[in-house]
Design an enzyme around this catalytic site. Structure first.
Site, PDB file in Angstrom:
ATOM      1  N   HIS A 127       0.455  -7.212  -7.877  1.00 18.72           N
ATOM      2  CA  HIS A 127      -0.273  -6.563  -9.235  1.00 18.72           C
ATOM      3  C   HIS A 127      -0.170  -7.747 -10.269  1.00 18.72           C
ATOM      4  O   HIS A 127      -0.833  -7.584 -11.177  1.00 18.72           O
ATOM      5  CB  HIS A 127       0.321  -5.368  -9.749  1.00 18.72           C
ATOM      6  CG  HIS A 127       1.563  -5.428 -10.498  1.00 18.72           C
ATOM      7  ND1 HIS A 127       2.803  -5.081  -9.825  1.00 18.72           N
ATOM      8  CD2 HIS A 127       2.144  -5.649 -11.747  1.00 18.72           C
ATOM      9  CE1 HIS A 127       3.561  -5.076 -10.391  1.00 18.72           C
ATOM     10  NE2 HIS A 127       3.384  -5.463 -11.606  1.00 18.72           N
ATOM     11  N   ASP A 157       2.682  -3.821  -2.609  1.00 15.42           N
ATOM     12  CA  ASP A 157       2.579  -4.664  -3.704  1.00 15.42           C
ATOM     13  C   ASP A 157       3.423  -6.050  -3.528  1.00 15.42           C
ATOM     14  O   ASP A 157       4.109  -6.587  -4.484  1.00 15.42           O
ATOM     15  CB  ASP A 157       3.256  -3.843  -4.943  1.00 15.42           C
ATOM     16  CG  ASP A 157       2.882  -4.519  -6.146  1.00 15.42           C
ATOM     17  OD1 ASP A 157       1.774  -5.036  -6.422  1.00 15.42           O
ATOM     18  OD2 ASP A 157       3.668  -4.003  -7.355  1.00 15.42           O
ATOM     19  N   GLY A 230       6.934  -8.105 -17.336  1.00 13.56           N
ATOM     20  CA  GLY A 230       7.221  -9.408 -17.207  1.00 13.56           C
ATOM     21  C   GLY A 230       8.084  -9.647 -16.174  1.00 13.56           C
ATOM     22  O   GLY A 230       8.429 -10.831 -15.507  1.00 13.56           O
ATOM     23  N   ASN A 231       8.947  -8.605 -15.868  1.00 15.37           N
ATOM     24  CA  ASN A 231       9.888  -8.694 -14.659  1.00 15.37           C
ATOM     25  C   ASN A 231       9.400  -8.418 -13.242  1.00 15.37           C
ATOM     26  O   ASN A 231       9.981  -9.000 -12.323  1.00 15.37           O
ATOM     27  CB  ASN A 231      11.427  -7.845 -15.033  1.00 15.37           C
ATOM     28  CG  ASN A 231      12.271  -8.268 -15.733  1.00 15.37           C
ATOM     29  OD1 ASN A 231      12.604  -7.808 -16.762  1.00 15.37           O
ATOM     30  ND2 ASN A 231      13.290  -9.127 -15.072  1.00 15.37           N
ATOM     31  N   SER A 232       8.224  -7.817 -13.380  1.00 16.10           N
ATOM     32  CA  SER A 232       7.496  -7.517 -12.183  1.00 16.10           C
ATOM     33  C   SER A 232       7.210  -9.005 -11.160  1.00 16.10           C
ATOM     34  O   SER A 232       7.017  -9.887 -11.695  1.00 16.10           O
ATOM     35  CB  SER A 232       6.181  -7.209 -12.520  1.00 16.10           C
ATOM     36  OG  SER A 232       6.172  -5.886 -12.707  1.00 16.10           O
ATOM     37  N   GLY A 288      -1.781   6.241  15.087  1.00 16.76           N
ATOM     38  CA  GLY A 288      -3.170   6.810  15.234  1.00 16.76           C
ATOM     39  C   GLY A 288      -3.186   8.361  15.047  1.00 16.76           C
ATOM     40  O   GLY A 288      -3.574   9.238  15.677  1.00 16.76           O
ATOM     41  N   VAL A 289      -2.112   8.882  14.254  1.00 19.91           N
ATOM     42  CA  VAL A 289      -2.073  10.328  13.874  1.00 19.91           C
ATOM     43  C   VAL A 289      -2.122  10.597  12.253  1.00 19.91           C
ATOM     44  O   VAL A 289      -1.764   9.829  11.643  1.00 19.91           O
ATOM     45  CB  VAL A 289      -0.584  10.825  14.536  1.00 19.91           C
ATOM     46  CG1 VAL A 289      -0.699  10.814  15.879  1.00 19.91           C
ATOM     47  CG2 VAL A 289       0.525  10.506  13.832  1.00 19.91           C
ATOM     48  N   ILE A 291      -0.467  13.006   9.729  1.00 22.46           N
ATOM     49  CA  ILE A 291       0.929  13.983   9.629  1.00 22.46           C
ATOM     50  C   ILE A 291       1.126  14.743   8.321  1.00 22.46           C
ATOM     51  O   ILE A 291       0.488  14.543   7.306  1.00 22.46           O
ATOM     52  CB  ILE A 291       2.298  12.860   9.644  1.00 22.46           C
ATOM     53  CG1 ILE A 291       2.183  11.894   8.573  1.00 22.46           C
ATOM     54  CG2 ILE A 291       2.139  12.276  11.264  1.00 22.46           C
ATOM     55  CD1 ILE A 291       3.504  11.112   8.945  1.00 22.46           C
TER      56      ILE A 291
END
Length: 504
Positions: A127, A157, A230-232, A288-289, A291
């Site tokens: 992001h 992310d 800004g820490n992201s 492929g399920v 749940i």
């Protein structure tokens, strides 16, 4: 001893105690731990000094339609020859963009860290750089380098960038083992909060395995080390200077740190980074399920002693287990040696498994544990197939979920009504709908006398033709707050009856 003697002794004791307090001498019992005991690190200066060079500031810019975007202030209409014309032209038309198009540059800031100094590989959050036209990496020594995008993974992310390492000596850090982190362990965050690069904060691991509903693989480390805007994309270090998390989110009514921050664990992030570096994309395992959680009621109806695992609500058509290996109504309790305690554990452990790997899966089927062998497909291939399926439908009604060949709903296992199922249950040719292939013991459906071989033709007076239709219709009724579902059932010969099944 006389009363006068006792009084004099008490006075002496009081005076001595008061004097001790005045000079700051107080006796502390040996069993009391001093308030300022040196339990934490005396200083993190040496550790921070070693790590600061590897942490970078990420700045991005994006060209957007400034005056044409949502919420834009329109250009006022002024009288011809107005003395304010030049002022308004400058303010509305020439703000950092093309005069005719009204485009302007929007900038954002984030953090990142170098994981390979020789190759110039930088890790950050997706992001932070999403939709950016230009990405720059700013180092602690003041050097700024242009960055190119290697790959991104919106599901976790995570993004990987590359800068040219020639002519500039880079410092790197490595991923540590986040699984060894315990609640209470010391951690350090370094980043670029509010554009203040090189900011160091210290805290502890407040919790682990947090699910904040941000994606399908949520497994965050929670920390009280100060994390702000800004820490992201910045690193969360352990006391050995290893990256055990990527700081990515906070909970804050005010927008500032209140001591609740979340980091992507290195165990998850490192594998994603390796795949992005190698392929430019992720290559996740796929079972492929579809749940859903195993509730206490579901566990009881399936003959399980405790509510655990992931209930297979549907088997994806054309997926790895669309051969009867795993069936709708099965409960997966262990995958490739890893216990599945709750539903959200399964997608993560499957995604981390290599494509094409044959794994043992322990399931509970009709109250009996058994082991099946499954060869994993690739999740991205399944998503492409689902997207292609959607492109052939009305886009206004398209559902991203892929079609299923079988599904488990309301204690019933339902499947497609085709030549094979018609023959198996002796269903007449003029009967249409979705066939019930199994009914769980003690379930709401069993209480209503529903039997395998009956066909669901309508749910709440809307016809159904596929197992996915059944799942979608029941889901819609639940979202509406309905407590019961009205089903029209057809017998093998076509005789109709209505049944109401509770959905709690």
């Amino acid at each position: 001893m006389t009363s006068n003697t006792l009084l004099r002794a008490a006075r002496r004791t009081f005076i001595a105690g008061a004097a001790a307090l005045l000079v700051g001498v107080v006796a502390v019992p040996s069993f009391v731990t001093p308030v300022f005991a040196n339990d934490g690190p005396p200083s993190v200066a040496d550790l921070a000094d070693k790590l600061l060079g590897a942490v970078v500031n990420i700045s991005t810019s994006q060209t957007v339609k400034g005056t044409e975007g949502p919420g834009a202030v329109p250009m006022p209409q002024l009288p011809e020859g107005s003395p304010f014309q030049d002022f308004f032209d400058d303010f509305f038309k020439n703000r950092g963009g093309d005069k005719d198009s009204g485009a302007q540059k929007v900038q954002s800031l984030g953090s990142g860290f170098v994981v390979d100094a020789d190759q110039g590989i930088v890790v950050t959050n997706n992001h932070v750089i999403a939709d950016a036209d230009d990405i720059e990496v700013n180092f602690s020594d003041g050097i700024t380098l242009k960055a190119t995008l290697v790959g991104t993974d919106p599901k976790t992310d995570v993004a990987v960038l590359k800068v040219d390492p020639k002519g500039h000596k880079l410092t790197s850090v490595k991923f540590g083992d986040s699984t060894k982190m315990r609640v209470g362990d010391w951690v350090m965050a370094i980043g670029n909060p509010f554009g203040l690069g090189g900011t160091v904060t210290v805290g502890i691991v407040s919790a682990r395995n947090r699910d904040i509903n941000s994606g399908p693989y949520d497994d965050f480390i929670q920390t009280d080390a100060a994390i702000n805007r800004g820490n992201s994309g910045g690193p969360l270090f352990n006391s050995a200077g290893e990256v055990i998390g990527i700081n990515t989110a906070i909970i804050s009514p005010s927008g500032g740190s209140i001591g609740i921050g979340f980091s992507i664990p290195a165990q998850l992030a490192s594998g994603v980074v390796d795949q992005l570096r190698q392929f430019g994309e992720t290559r996740r395992g796929w079972l492929g399920v579809r749940i859903q959680p195993v509730t206490a009621d579901i566990a009881e109806s399936l003959g399980m002693a405790t509510a655990k695992g992931a209930l297979v609500a549907g088997v994806i058509k054309g997926g790895p287990v669309d051969n009867g290996t795993v069936q709708a109504g099965d409960v997966i309790i262990k995958f490739d040696g890893t216990d599945i305690h709750e539903m959200r554990d399964l997608p993560r452990v499957v995604a981390e498994s290599p494509v094409g790997k044959a794994v043992d899966v322990i399931i509970v089927r009709k109250g009996v544990e058994q082991t099946v062998k499954v060869t994993l497909g690739r999740l991205e291939d399944g998503e492409k197939a689902a997207s292609a399926e959607d492109n052939g439908t009305d886009q206004g009604k398209a559902d991203k979920a892929p079609p299923v060949s079988t599904a488990a709903v309301l204690g019933m296992t339902v499947g497609e009504l085709n030549d094979d199922t018609r023959k198996k249950f002796s269903i007449a040719a003029d009967v249409s709908g979705v066939v019930i292939t199994d009914v769980a013991k003690n379930s709401a459906a069993a209480e209503r006398g529903i039997q395998p071989g009956e066909v669901i033709t309508e749910i709440a007076q809307e016809s159904v033709a596929t197992p996915k239709d059944v799942m979608d219709r029941i889901g819609a009724l639940k979202e509406q707050g309905r407590k019961n579902a009205l089903l029209m059932l057809a017998s093998k010969t076509g005789e109709l009856r209505f049944v109401t099944i509770r959905m709690d």
